[in-house]
Design an enzyme around this catalytic site. Structure first.
Site, short mmCIF file in Angstrom:
data_model
loop_
_atom_site.label_atom_id
_atom_site.label_comp_id
_atom_site.label_asym_id
_atom_site.label_seq_id
_atom_site.Cartn_x
_atom_site.Cartn_y
_atom_site.Cartn_z
N GLN A 70 0.83 -1.29 -0.16
CA GLN A 70 -0.07 0.00 -0.04
C GLN A 70 0.98 1.26 -0.15
O GLN A 70 2.01 1.22 0.23
CB GLN A 70 -1.04 -0.01 1.35
N GLN A 101 -7.77 2.89 19.99
CA GLN A 101 -7.04 1.94 20.57
C GLN A 101 -7.47 1.37 21.88
O GLN A 101 -7.46 0.13 22.11
CB GLN A 101 -5.44 2.70 20.96
N GLU A 145 1.47 -8.58 11.52
CA GLU A 145 0.99 -7.37 10.65
C GLU A 145 1.68 -7.54 9.31
O GLU A 145 2.89 -8.07 9.12
CB GLU A 145 1.90 -6.07 11.38
N GLY A 177 -1.82 -12.20 8.30
CA GLY A 177 -2.58 -12.66 9.48
C GLY A 177 -3.37 -14.10 9.02
O GLY A 177 -3.65 -14.91 10.03
N ASP A 195 -7.06 -5.65 14.13
CA ASP A 195 -7.37 -4.09 14.01
C ASP A 195 -6.80 -3.78 12.36
O ASP A 195 -5.50 -3.58 12.05
CB ASP A 195 -6.11 -3.46 14.79
#
Lengths: 327, 327
Positions: A70, A101, A145, A177, A195
């Protein structure tokens, strides 16, 4: 301070770390081809929220790059502190990140007694880790991540988020993930926190049924998952699908909660909270309070026991749809 | 459909009702002199929320005018229905007005048994009247709106809001709310609802202490007031002052509540809810439910008993400040 006429492009920028004296080139084409930018401001335009855009005044662009997955941009805003943007979409601002968060971490972790093993999917900025680490019962915090560049730039530009990585209980895995979860032995975790960014781009699979099946398998009986679940004002069709999927997969409770985050589209963000079969979890009535005495150095800014329970109270238009899918 | 390059000016526009074939002239200067407008979009820039702006895509400008008090603009947006803008600030969109109107009306009226006489200050669009009229116990609804042009254009362009004026219990007074209140005999109303714009412009006095004193005098013992009270994310200094003033003036309870409205700055709006000395009012636990059976023709879209109570649960950063001023 950047020139008032600096223009921030939302996407398609080459990897580039501007030097102090650089002038960042102007481009005013957003993904949908509309002129998207107030001169000197960053505008967030996306087909995920057609016909509206939130803009922040830019003081200085701190980083622009393109990772394997990205476009990444970080800028100093005039009134929201530093801002992290992925593929043209705001992920974090220093001013309001506390709401997201704290809620995505403490809604699940305060709902079960003594969480010990926690997995975070996404969350590369480290903010969720910071919050999970407040729980003294936690012994192991795994994070997977997909984008290592997000981790790197967060450590460089967002020390108040990336501080989460400094906790010795944290194990960072840079990778997919979905694949990570498939390899996890059954029943490993007390809690999984997803998240993710929006379901366009690298996070797409995190909103699909096979992913939720892997999550359920990785959780112990009575374990909990909390996933980013979009906006009741903008994405009821996505939320309907998530609720339907979760109702089929999670044999414990299935709940939707929401909170306010000014720099997210429509000003709210939702969370899907589910538990696997086993000891019952009543998400609305947290059993594991996180006391301020444990957090004297950095008190919670947003989360408290009252706002935990309140987060599950939905406007009638959303309650009607979600309740119909929950049965 | 308007030309994609139509540009909407936030302020300083002459009185003008564009004919179908009119081309509205472009102006891109916002109050602070920064180029503020994405072509074809309306951008909301104000010193009340520096460094950020929400923008809506414009399909067609339906009305532009300048009343004795303010600039008035109405446009058809691409995704939020028709939008009412006063002095460059969004007051109402058809898509999310339900949240504001239902909460500002039912938070006070569901908190007391049998409200009979209700006063609305501001609220010229009629949306609050529509909600007050759902309460069958109410016998008299007075409204004092300073700007007759707001009433007129709402009747023309927002029939789903202005329907409130059709209720036979409604008495419209076009005039200054401050003067109106001073002339009200002591103890007249069960509830006063202050649906004001921001404290810059014609609504300024509605945030000051003498106004709250007049409200308290106009209420019966144990009567309630609900006033628009800005955003916890943007205006804690204004909220602090309002809370301090109210704590001195209202001898019953003093509370702050909030809700989500996507097109208001930061995506939230707050309400100050106070009661006069007399029968105690517990705003968090409504005693006067508004049942859907009374509202079959037009069910509530947003408000319910759960979200009523939840609205009083504040994030820790706001709770800390408000609690300190409430004692």
């Amino acid at each position: 301070m950047a020139d008032q006429n600096t223009v921030v492009a939302a996407s398609d920028l080459p990897i580039k770390r501007p030097r102090e004296e650089d002038e960042v080139e102007a481009t005013t084409k957003a993904p949908d081809g509309i002129s998207s930018v107030i001169p000197g401001w960053f505008s967030e335009i996306s087909p995920m929220w057609p016909g509206e855009a939130h803009s922040l005044k830019v003081e200085k662009i701190l980083f622009q790059g393109k990772s394997e997955y990205q476009n990444i941009m970080i800028f100093q805003s005039a009134t929201y502190g530093k801002v992290l943007v992925l593929d043209g979409v705001i992920q974090v601002t220093e001013r309001d990140e506390c709401a997201y968060q704290e809620m995505i971490a403490h809604l699940p972790l305060c709902s079960i007694p003594n969480p010990k093993k926690v997995l975070v999917i996404g969350g590369g900025d480290g903010g969720v880790l910071r919050e999970v680490a407040r729980h003294s019962s936690v012994e192991q915090i795994d994070i997977c991540e997909i984008d290592g560049m997000v981790v790197e730039v967060s450590k460089q530009f967002f020390p108040d988020l990336a501080v989460g990585y400094e906790d010795p209980r944290v194990n960072l895995h840079v990778g997919d993930g979905v694949a990570f979860l498939k390899a996890v032995p059954e029943g490993t975790y007390d809690a999984v926190i997803v998240d993710s960014s929006d379901p366009i781009g690298p996070a797409q699979e995190l909103f699909e049924k096979p992913f939720f099946e892997s999550v359920a398998k990785a959780l112990r009986p009575g374990g909990v998952v909390c996933t980013q679940a979009e906006s009741i004002w903008l994405h009821m069709h996505i939320i309907e699908d998530i609720v339907s999927n979760c109702r089929q997969i999670f044999k414990g409770s299935v709940n939707y909660a929401w909170t306010t985050v000014p720099t997210y589209p429509s000003g709210v963000i939702g969370f899907m909270l589910c538990s696997t079969g086993g000891p019952a979890v009543d998400f609305r009535n947290p059993v594991n309070p996180i006391e301020d005495k444990d957090n004297e150095k950095a008190p919670l800014k947003f989360y408290n026991k009252e706002i935990h329970s309140a987060a599950f109270c939905l406007p009638s238009f959303a309650k009607k749809v979600i309740d119909s899918k929950s049965k």
